[in-house]
Design an enzyme around this catalytic site. Structure first.
Site, PDB file in Angstrom:
ATOM      1  CE1 TYR A  69     -12.750  -7.892   1.326  1.00  0.00           C
ATOM      2  CE2 TYR A  69     -11.157  -9.498   0.523  1.00  0.00           C
ATOM      3  CZ  TYR A  69     -11.486  -8.459   1.372  1.00  0.00           C
ATOM      4  OH  TYR A  69     -10.560  -7.992   2.261  1.00  0.00           O
ATOM      5  CG  ASP A  87      -8.787  -3.328  -4.472  1.00  0.00           C
ATOM      6  OD1 ASP A  87      -8.108  -2.853  -3.553  1.00  0.00           O
ATOM      7  OD2 ASP A  87      -9.662  -4.190  -4.293  1.00  0.00           O
ATOM      8  NE  ARG A 110      -4.118  -1.671   0.023  1.00  0.00           N
ATOM      9  CZ  ARG A 110      -5.220  -1.914   0.713  1.00  0.00           C
ATOM     10  NH1 ARG A 110      -5.573  -1.121   1.688  1.00  0.00           N
ATOM     11  NH2 ARG A 110      -5.983  -2.930   0.396  1.00  0.00           N
ATOM     12  NE  ARG A 161      -7.567   5.315   2.610  1.00  0.00           N
ATOM     13  CZ  ARG A 161      -8.433   4.618   3.349  1.00  0.00           C
ATOM     14  NH1 ARG A 161      -9.531   5.203   3.778  1.00  0.00           N
ATOM     15  NH2 ARG A 161      -8.194   3.370   3.654  1.00  0.00           N
ATOM     16  NE  ARG A 170      -9.569   8.754  -2.366  1.00  0.00           N
ATOM     17  CZ  ARG A 170     -10.093   8.307  -1.233  1.00  0.00           C
ATOM     18  NH1 ARG A 170     -10.221   7.005  -1.050  1.00  0.00           N
ATOM     19  NH2 ARG A 170     -10.468   9.128  -0.293  1.00  0.00           N
TER      20      ARG A 170
END
Ligand code: 1CP
Length: 342
Positions: free
Chosen positions: A150, A73, A23, A27, A36
């Site tokens: 998921y 992703d 990552r 963020r 973003r």
């Protein structure tokens, strides 16, 4: 000059390990948040090759990591197979669920995925030309079990309960779902390699919830199948596997699957991994990402202890899991300096 990451993945013991971070585009970086915002939302960023390449490059420019990981992703593969996918701000991903034969029948075939995923290959293509010559480019996909958790639950879950239920109640359907994801993953990763990815990583973030035969059937076997097929197509391609929280199942995982490098999480020590995992090849890891928030001398000491513990064999320095949004970018620079001066 062979890139440092490629040398470690080939099994070379180096005085200083290559460094990158899960990552690393994310963020915690103000420039990521700005890009973003420009893209509109997370998925629009993933599917915008120029902007996805830009956020991939940001941590390389800022920190000089030895490798860049494609910005995308793991949940794009379910979307490409026809699942609905959206992100709820502050909560995470949501997907339409696969729990019945009828749900499964609605999924697309492996041949359908490239319509959705072609922008990702374009991102890889841009990156393969834009990266500094010493920086390796890593492609990736989720492992079938993690992606299935998921797809069955429709969101992230603490214990992967819904996937375990489907696996135990309708194993036949679950196996077909795993097979579909496995086949899609092979095609997806192949396209990334053709576009310029020099290695690929398979993220099995929830491997740790599989026990016994289930671990063999749903973590080990799919990884083995993906790696075997990729190596048949691209004989020189190194593969990194991350069966997170596999515990003692990390032992022999590289040999059993054909992975060139096994990434370890924070539940095992670097000393343990040196003895039990590095005997079979390269190990990647495993600084706790909390140090990227707290910093200080503890960060330096722990980063150097890991570097020294794994110095006797091939090692890629990384975190044990992704860096969190509350991390301080200055701590990332401190970590790199600590590892390179250990
Ligand atoms: O708000 C944002 O900007 C979105 C946060 C985010 C980011 C930066 C998500 C949503 N995905 C990503 C990028 C991402 N995801 C990368 C890019 C390359 C990098 O810099 O590392 C990679 C490799 C992933 C992989 C990924 N996505 C995994 C496997 C690794 C891991 O962290 O265990 C998983 C489980 C996901 C699913 C996912 N995507 C995003 C979130 C918040 C999650 C976790 C959801 C959950 O379980 O609740």
């Amino acid at each position: 000059m062979t890139k440092l990451l490629m040398r470690a993945l080939a099994g070379e013991t180096l005085p200083t390990p290559p460094i990158w971070m899960m990552r690393q585009a994310g963020r915690y970086l103000p420039e990521y948040r700005a890009t973003r915002a420009k893209a509109g939302d997370f998925l629009s960023l993933c599917y915008n090759p120029e902007l996805a390449a830009e956020v991939t490059l940001q941590p390389i420019r800022r920190f000089g990591f030895d490798a860049a990981i494609l910005f995308a992703d793991i949940l794009l593969v379910p979307q490409a197979l026809g699942a609905d996918l959206w992100f709820v701000t502050g909560e995470g991903p949501r997907l339409s669920t696969i729990t019945t034969e009828a749900d499964f029948a609605k999924l697309g075939t492996v041949d359908d995925i490239h319509d959705t995923l072609s922008p990702i290959y374009e991102t890889v293509n841009i990156l393969s030309q834009a990266l500094p010559k010493e920086t390796a480019l890593i492609g990736f996909a989720g492992a079938p079990w993690t992606v299935a958790t998921y797809m069955v639950a429709g969101k992230g879950t603490k214990d992967q309960g819904p996937a375990h239920m489907l696996k135990d109640e309708n194993r036949d359907l679950f196996v077909r779902l795993i097979d579909r994801i496995t086949d899609a993953t092979i095609e997806y990763l192949s396209k990334q390699v053709e576009a310029g990815a020099e290695t690929v990583k398979i993220f099995d973030s929830w491997a740790g919830s599989l026990r016994g035969q289930d671990f063999d059937d749903f973590a080990l076997e799919p990884a083995k199948k993906i790696i075997k097929e990729l190596k048949a197509r691209f004989p020189d391609l190194p593969v990194i596997a991350f069966p997170r929280e596999a515990g003692d199942r990390y032992i022999g995982f590289a040999k059993a699957t054909g992975a060139d490098c096994v990434a370890i999480d924070n539940s095992v020590s670097a000393e343990w991994a040196a003895k039990n995992v590095q005997v079979d090849g390269c190990v990647q890891g495993n600084l706790a990402s909390s140090h990227m928030v707290t910093g200080g001398q503890a960060l330096v000491d722990e980063a150097q202890a890991i570097t020294r513990a794994l110095r006797g064999g091939p090692h890629v320095f990384n975190l044990g899991h992704g860096i969190t949004p509350d991390a301080d970018p200055d701590n990332v620079a401190r970590m790199i300096e600590a590892v390179r001066s250990a």
